[in-house]
Design an enzyme around this catalytic site. Structure first.
Site, PDB file in Angstrom:
ATOM      1  CE1 TYR A  49      -3.839   2.096   0.486  1.00 31.64           C
ATOM      2  CE2 TYR A  49      -2.977   2.992   2.537  1.00 31.64           C
ATOM      3  CZ  TYR A  49      -3.775   2.881   1.441  1.00 31.64           C
ATOM      4  OH  TYR A  49      -4.713   3.967   1.663  1.00 31.64           O
ATOM      5  CD  GLU A  50       5.852   2.394   3.129  1.00 31.89           C
ATOM      6  OE1 GLU A  50       7.085   3.095   3.279  1.00 31.89           O
ATOM      7  OE2 GLU A  50       5.990   1.134   3.886  1.00 31.89           O
TER       8      GLU A  50
END
Length: 427
Positions: free
Chosen positions: A170-171
């Site tokens: 997600y980062e």
């Protein structure tokens, strides 16, 4: 007013060049967005978002300001206030209250930046990255609970799940979206995008939009993710490698990751000056380290040590050899530290430039006198990570950047827009 992903991310582009917090007056994306589009010096509704990035080496706060001219119209990004403290939360693994106090210190920056009248409707969120992912779950949760108490006692809006550990993939996705919108890459019908490389202290991420069907067919399960934006579906290659950040790689190179204990033991490497005897604290643990008092020293033996850390451990998509990538975080810092790029402006490098500088530094360890004693090891690791880890060619170009149009690169801005979307917040 809850908005779609496409609408939400339109905010990023529209007004970055001329802001309240930055002095540069410039028209960005000429022919696409004009400076006259920016609603500066007009009577506009204003709202804010606070995003904490709790990394392995430090905690950073991003306070974003948005304006909305009229109801029903998309708001614009007006500016960013950024500050940070060191060390990161993971350094307080056995003192969670002390760790939370560093967040309280940064929260004062938000109070100073946001009018009191807006405090109770301004959301505050902290997302921790690899530093806390590496901690035992119970100790990580103790830190997060203390931070949550700080937030609950603050005057800001505290949504559910306001303090959490973010998934590494997600980062990478949010950093890719932020960079490509800030550089104007996703505003035509085509998909001429750039990949992103993020090198943190404990993990590293690679994200790009594959252009070849072969890449999609040969990519392992779990490395591809899809999302919709501007009525288009983007299928991204993205992966986060925990334990392959710059500082975690130091431990791996020194052999400290496999060690059962650190008391009384000195970890040695050919990547360090022969005379060096020192201590280093990472993740709340103290390590003694030094150079090889007998034996080899310099780039070649150092590269052999580092190669054991990365070789065969990372997936190598063939497509990256000819792709354009933005690189930031420790890629940027080490390039700036060694004058490969300008510290303020960044610059463009070839992968082979990192190797050239690594050879220069490592083969002169005998005369080393200043700067980080890990500089040789860090540059060599970056070289090996890019070439033998990800499989980049020597001539692959990298755009090294800390900011895009005066806004910090990384995932924080994308996460803030996602937060505002989920809460339905506008002016």
């Amino acid at each position: 007013m809850a908005t779609s992903w496409g609408a939400v991310f339109m905010l990023i582009i529209a007004c970055v060049g001329s802001t309240v917090f930055y002095r540069e007056q410039q028209t960005w994306f000429e022919g696409v967005f004009l400076s006259s589009m920016c609603p500066i010096n007009v009577s506009a509704g204003t709202f804010y978002g606070i995003m904490f990035d709790a990394g392995s080496t430090g905690t950073r706060i991003h306070v974003y300001t948005f304006v909305q001219k009229t109801a029903g119209q998309l708001p614009f990004l007006e500016g960013e206030i950024f500050d940070s403290v060191k060390p990161g939360l993971s350094a307080f693994v056995d003192q969670p209250k002390q760790g939370a106090e560093t967040v309280q210190e940064l929260l004062e920056v938000a109070k100073d930046s946001i009018p009191r009248s807006h405090w109770e409707r301004t959301p505050v969120v902290l997302k921790a990255t690899a530093g806390l992912r590496l901690l035992p779950e119970q100790k990580a949760q103790a830190l997060l609970l203390e931070v949550e108490e700080i937030f609950k006692n603050s005057p800001f809006l505290v949504p559910d799940g306001s303090v959490s550990i973010m998934d590494g993939s997600y980062e990478g996705i949010l950093a890719w979206v932020t960079v490509n919108f800030l550089t104007g890459q996703l505003h035509g019908r085509g998909q001429e995008t750039v990949g992103t490389l993020d090198l943190g202290g404990a993990s590293t991420q690679i994200t790009f939009l594959p252009q070849f069907e072969k890449t999609l067919e040969q990519t392992p399960r779990g490395y591809l993710t899809s999302f919709e934006m501007f009525n288009s579906t983007f299928k991204l290659y993205t992966h986060s490698y925990l334990g392959f950040g710059l500082k975690a790689a130091r431990l791996a190179t020194l052999g400290a990751l496999e060690a059962k204990g650190t008391d009384g033991h000195t970890f040695r490497s050919a990547c360090l000056p022969r005379w060096l005897e020192a201590e280093w604290i990472f993740g709340g643990v103290k390590y003694q380290y030094g150079g090889n008092q007998e034996g080899e020293m310099g780039f070649e033996p150092c590269y052999a040590e580092v190669l054991r850390v990365v070789q065969g451990k990372l997936h190598q998509p063939e497509e990256v050899r000819g792709s354009a990538f933005y690189a930031f975080s420790y890629y940027y810092d080490r390039a700036a530290d060694t004058h490969l790029i300008d510290y303020e402006k960044g610059g463009v490098l070839k992968v082979e430039d990192f190797e050239r500088k690594a050879r220069e530094v490592c083969d002169n360890l005998g005369s080393f006198s200043s700067g980080s004693p890990f500089l040789c090891m860090d540059l060599t690791y970056i070289t090996a990570l890019l070439k033998d880890g990800f499989g980049f060619a020597d001539g692959t170009l990298l755009q090294l950047t800390k900011k895009v149009n005066n806004i910090e690169t990384g995932w924080a801005l994308g996460a803030t827009f996602h937060l505002l979307q989920s809460l339905g917040i506008t002016s």
